[in-house]
Write a protein that holds these residues in place. Structure first.
Motif, mmCIF file in Angstrom:
data_model
loop_
_atom_site.group_PDB
_atom_site.id
_atom_site.type_symbol
_atom_site.label_atom_id
_atom_site.label_comp_id
_atom_site.label_asym_id
_atom_site.label_seq_id
_atom_site.Cartn_x
_atom_site.Cartn_y
_atom_site.Cartn_z
ATOM 1 N N VAL A 1 0.837 -1.200 0.000
ATOM 2 C CA VAL A 1 0.000 0.000 0.000
ATOM 3 C C VAL A 1 0.875 1.254 0.000
ATOM 4 N N GLU B 1 -0.230 7.774 -0.484
ATOM 5 C CA GLU B 1 -0.541 8.834 -1.452
ATOM 6 C C GLU B 1 0.119 10.146 -1.041
ATOM 7 N N PHE C 1 2.808 9.573 -6.846
ATOM 8 C CA PHE C 1 2.109 8.340 -6.483
ATOM 9 C C PHE C 1 1.970 7.423 -7.698
ATOM 10 N N ALA C 2 1.671 7.995 -8.848
ATOM 11 C CA ALA C 2 1.485 7.179 -10.059
ATOM 12 C C ALA C 2 2.746 6.385 -10.384
ATOM 13 N N MET D 1 3.298 3.682 -7.581
ATOM 14 C CA MET D 1 2.331 2.593 -7.743
ATOM 15 C C MET D 1 2.716 1.711 -8.924
ATOM 16 N N SER E 1 3.660 -2.313 -8.795
ATOM 17 C CA SER E 1 3.010 -3.294 -9.666
ATOM 18 C C SER E 1 4.040 -4.116 -10.423
ATOM 19 N N SER F 1 -1.951 -2.229 -3.895
ATOM 20 C CA SER F 1 -3.215 -1.653 -3.453
ATOM 21 C C SER F 1 -3.154 -0.128 -3.459
ATOM 22 N N ASP F 2 -4.212 0.487 -3.976
ATOM 23 C CA ASP F 2 -4.302 1.949 -3.982
ATOM 24 C C ASP F 2 -5.193 2.447 -2.850
ATOM 25 N N GLU G 1 -4.691 3.777 0.117
ATOM 26 C CA GLU G 1 -4.434 5.092 0.696
ATOM 27 C C GLU G 1 -4.742 6.201 -0.297
ATOM 28 N N ALA G 2 -4.586 5.930 -1.578
ATOM 29 C CA ALA G 2 -4.953 6.925 -2.585
ATOM 30 C C ALA G 2 -6.461 7.143 -2.585
ATOM 31 N N ARG G 3 -7.214 6.073 -2.410
ATOM 32 C CA ARG G 3 -8.670 6.190 -2.355
ATOM 33 C C ARG G 3 -9.106 6.968 -1.109
#
Length: 252
Positions: free
Chosen positions: A36, A39, A52-53, A56, A60, A72-73, A75-77
């Motif tokens: 995780v 963000e 972040f992009a 992430m 991946s 997992s995103d 924290e971004a959500r």
């Protein structure tokens, strides 16, 4: 299912992170390890790091081919919902709300980060929210680890002193500390000794090979996107002033 939340900036993710996750998976029979990326890390608000992009994307790439490892995103959500820095306690509580009752959640963390746990946001509540797996390394005793706990949870001084003397300064693999609603599991024998700072410095130098720090796919991504191509002070971390400021704030 046993699951572990493995959070951090992952700036960038490296072989050490993967080695810790593999070791924890084997020892604790984890069905999933959720990587995780943060963000907007509360403890690094002024520090320069990859977007972040990008982070992430590298997570991946680093976890591809490992069915147990899940980028997992989360924290971004959470950040998208609140538009403010997210703390680990909030992340853990949100994740637990999405799990089945029969699932068991662990918080996977390295010893260096754990030594600052008392400065985190509501650390007592966080430590009681789920069991922790601490990836230890030689030189740290059970007493050192217990001594890093918030004052409310810290054992008495004589207990800490005895623990620091036992085992010749080493916390043995598989050791468990359970008290006051807190359970800490010690994970030892993780062989990769890599830091994100080392990797950023290497990436800032044109022509340096990165495969010793990261997998081939991540190394190629860093080269292709030209990440961390900045001066040395930018890629090694926060300035002394920023670090001092961060120490005054609740972290993570």
């Amino acid at each position: 299912m046993n699951l572990a939340l493995f959070g951090g900036t992952f700036d960038p993710i490296h072989r050490g992170h993967i080695a810790v996750a593999k070791s924890a998976t084997e020892r604790f029979e984890l069905g999933r390890v959720l990587f995780v990326p943060a963000e907007f890390p509360p403890h690094k608000q002024k520090q320069t790091f990859a977007s972040f992009a990008h982070r992430m994307a590298m997570v991946s790439l680093a976890t591809q081919g490992q069915s147990t490892f899940i980028p997992s995103d989360l924290e971004a959500r959470l950040y998208a919902e609140t538009r403010k820095p997210n703390y680990s306690l909030e992340t853990v509580r949100r994740l637990k709300s999405e799990l089945k009752r029969s699932d068991k959640l662990y918080f996977l963390i390295g010893i260096d980060a754990f030594l600052d746990i008392a400065t985190w946001h509501q650390p007592v509540d966080l430590l009681r929210e789920c069991e922790f797996i601490v990836a230890n390394r030689p030189g740290y005793s059970l007493g050192d680890i217990a001594g890093a706990l918030p004052r409310e949870l810290r054992p008495k001084s004589e207990v800490l002193k005895a623990a620091r003397k036992s085992g010749e300064g080493l916390a043995y693999s598989g050791a468990v500390m359970a008290f006051a609603g807190v359970s800490l599991h010690l994970l030892e024998d993780v062989s990769e000794r890599v830091s994100s700072t080392q990797l950023r410095v290497a990436a800032a130098a044109p022509g340096r090979r990165l495969e010793g720090y990261v997998g081939d796919a991540v190394a190629e991504y860093i080269r292709k996107v030209r990440l961390y191509r900045a001066n040395k002070s930018d890629v090694t971390g926060a300035t002394a002033e920023e670090s001092a400021s961060a120490k005054k704030k609740p972290q993570r």
